[in-house]
Design a protein around this motif. Structure first.
Motif, PDB file in Angstrom:
ATOM      1  N   GLU A 179       0.829  -1.209   0.000  1.00  0.00           N
ATOM      2  CA  GLU A 179       0.000   0.000   0.000  1.00  0.00           C
ATOM      3  C   GLU A 179       0.863   1.259   0.000  1.00  0.00           C
ATOM      4  O   GLU A 179       0.539   2.237  -0.673  1.00  0.00           O
ATOM      5  N   ILE A 180       1.956   1.244   0.729  1.00  0.00           N
ATOM      6  CA  ILE A 180       2.853   2.408   0.765  1.00  0.00           C
ATOM      7  C   ILE A 180       3.502   2.593  -0.602  1.00  0.00           C
ATOM      8  O   ILE A 180       3.603   3.714  -1.116  1.00  0.00           O
ATOM      9  N   GLY A 181       3.914   1.521  -1.220  1.00  0.00           N
ATOM     10  CA  GLY A 181       4.509   1.580  -2.560  1.00  0.00           C
ATOM     11  C   GLY A 181       3.510   2.103  -3.573  1.00  0.00           C
ATOM     12  O   GLY A 181       3.851   2.922  -4.436  1.00  0.00           O
ATOM     13  N   ASP A 182       2.266   1.614  -3.508  1.00  0.00           N
ATOM     14  CA  ASP A 182       1.219   2.091  -4.414  1.00  0.00           C
ATOM     15  C   ASP A 182       0.925   3.571  -4.176  1.00  0.00           C
ATOM     16  O   ASP A 182       0.699   4.327  -5.128  1.00  0.00           O
ATOM     17  N   PHE A 183       0.929   3.961  -2.907  1.00  0.00           N
ATOM     18  CA  PHE A 183       0.674   5.367  -2.561  1.00  0.00           C
ATOM     19  C   PHE A 183       1.738   6.269  -3.180  1.00  0.00           C
ATOM     20  O   PHE A 183       1.427   7.294  -3.787  1.00  0.00           O
TER      21      PHE A 183
ATOM     22  N   LYS B 243       3.648   5.619  -5.753  1.00  0.00           N
ATOM     23  CA  LYS B 243       3.489   5.591  -7.209  1.00  0.00           C
ATOM     24  C   LYS B 243       2.376   6.529  -7.649  1.00  0.00           C
ATOM     25  O   LYS B 243       2.508   7.257  -8.631  1.00  0.00           O
ATOM     26  N   LYS B 244       1.252   6.523  -6.904  1.00  0.00           N
ATOM     27  CA  LYS B 244       0.128   7.411  -7.240  1.00  0.00           C
ATOM     28  C   LYS B 244       0.519   8.876  -7.047  1.00  0.00           C
ATOM     29  O   LYS B 244       0.172   9.734  -7.853  1.00  0.00           O
ATOM     30  N   VAL B 245       1.249   9.157  -5.955  1.00  0.00           N
ATOM     31  CA  VAL B 245       1.699  10.540  -5.705  1.00  0.00           C
ATOM     32  C   VAL B 245       2.648  10.981  -6.811  1.00  0.00           C
ATOM     33  O   VAL B 245       2.554  12.100  -7.323  1.00  0.00           O
TER      34      VAL B 245
ATOM     35  N   LEU C 264       2.819   9.809  -9.869  1.00  0.00           N
ATOM     36  CA  LEU C 264       2.037   9.945 -11.088  1.00  0.00           C
ATOM     37  C   LEU C 264       1.238  11.251 -11.093  1.00  0.00           C
ATOM     38  O   LEU C 264       1.178  11.958 -12.106  1.00  0.00           O
ATOM     39  N   CYS C 265       0.649  11.580  -9.947  1.00  0.00           N
ATOM     40  CA  CYS C 265      -0.095  12.854  -9.834  1.00  0.00           C
ATOM     41  C   CYS C 265       0.849  14.047  -9.984  1.00  0.00           C
ATOM     42  O   CYS C 265       0.510  15.032 -10.651  1.00  0.00           O
ATOM     43  N   ALA C 266       2.021  13.966  -9.357  1.00  0.00           N
ATOM     44  CA  ALA C 266       2.996  15.059  -9.476  1.00  0.00           C
ATOM     45  C   ALA C 266       3.436  15.216 -10.923  1.00  0.00           C
ATOM     46  O   ALA C 266       3.573  16.342 -11.433  1.00  0.00           O
ATOM     47  N   LEU C 267       3.668  14.114 -11.598  1.00  0.00           N
ATOM     48  CA  LEU C 267       4.046  14.157 -13.004  1.00  0.00           C
ATOM     49  C   LEU C 267       2.915  14.740 -13.848  1.00  0.00           C
ATOM     50  O   LEU C 267       3.147  15.578 -14.722  1.00  0.00           O
ATOM     51  N   ALA C 268       1.695  14.338 -13.583  1.00  0.00           N
ATOM     52  CA  ALA C 268       0.545  14.846 -14.323  1.00  0.00           C
ATOM     53  C   ALA C 268       0.348  16.343 -14.084  1.00  0.00           C
ATOM     54  O   ALA C 268      -0.012  17.088 -14.996  1.00  0.00           O
TER      55      ALA C 268
END
Length: 101
Positions: free
Chosen positions: A4-8, A10-12, A14-18
């Protein structure tokens, strides 16, 4: 929990990149506007410089015309009624001795 921490993260990421893409586009637009404004200022300054150079050339030409010896002599003779000094018109004064203080 570790997944879950790894997924979190990755999502952060990805959001920062977006979010960084529109920010970069905005910064590019601001920089392009700045460049365009500076380019316009440069063209204006170059035009002003060319005008000043032409004005300076005209003034230098006017100075050479107005300071010519023939013109000055003509004004002195015709307008001011002057004439060249004759030898008998010249008075020489010689001073000898020390100055008194």
């Amino acid at each position: 929990m570790r997944v879950e921490i790894g997924d979190f993260f990755k999502k952060v990421l990805l959001c920062a990149l977006a979010l960084s893409i529109p920010v970069m586009l905005y910064l590019y637009a601001v920089q392009a506007k700045r460049y365009t404004d500076l380019e316009k200022d440069l063209r204006d300054l170059e035009r002003k410089q060319a005008e000043l150079i032409e004005q300076n050339k005209k003034l230098v030409s006017d100075i050479s015309v107005l300071s010519s010896a023939d013109r000055i002599e003509k004004i002195a003779v015709e307008d001011l009624g002057m004439h060249k000094a004759q030898a008998e018109d010249i008075v020489r004064v010689e001073m000898t001795g020390e100055r008194k203080k």
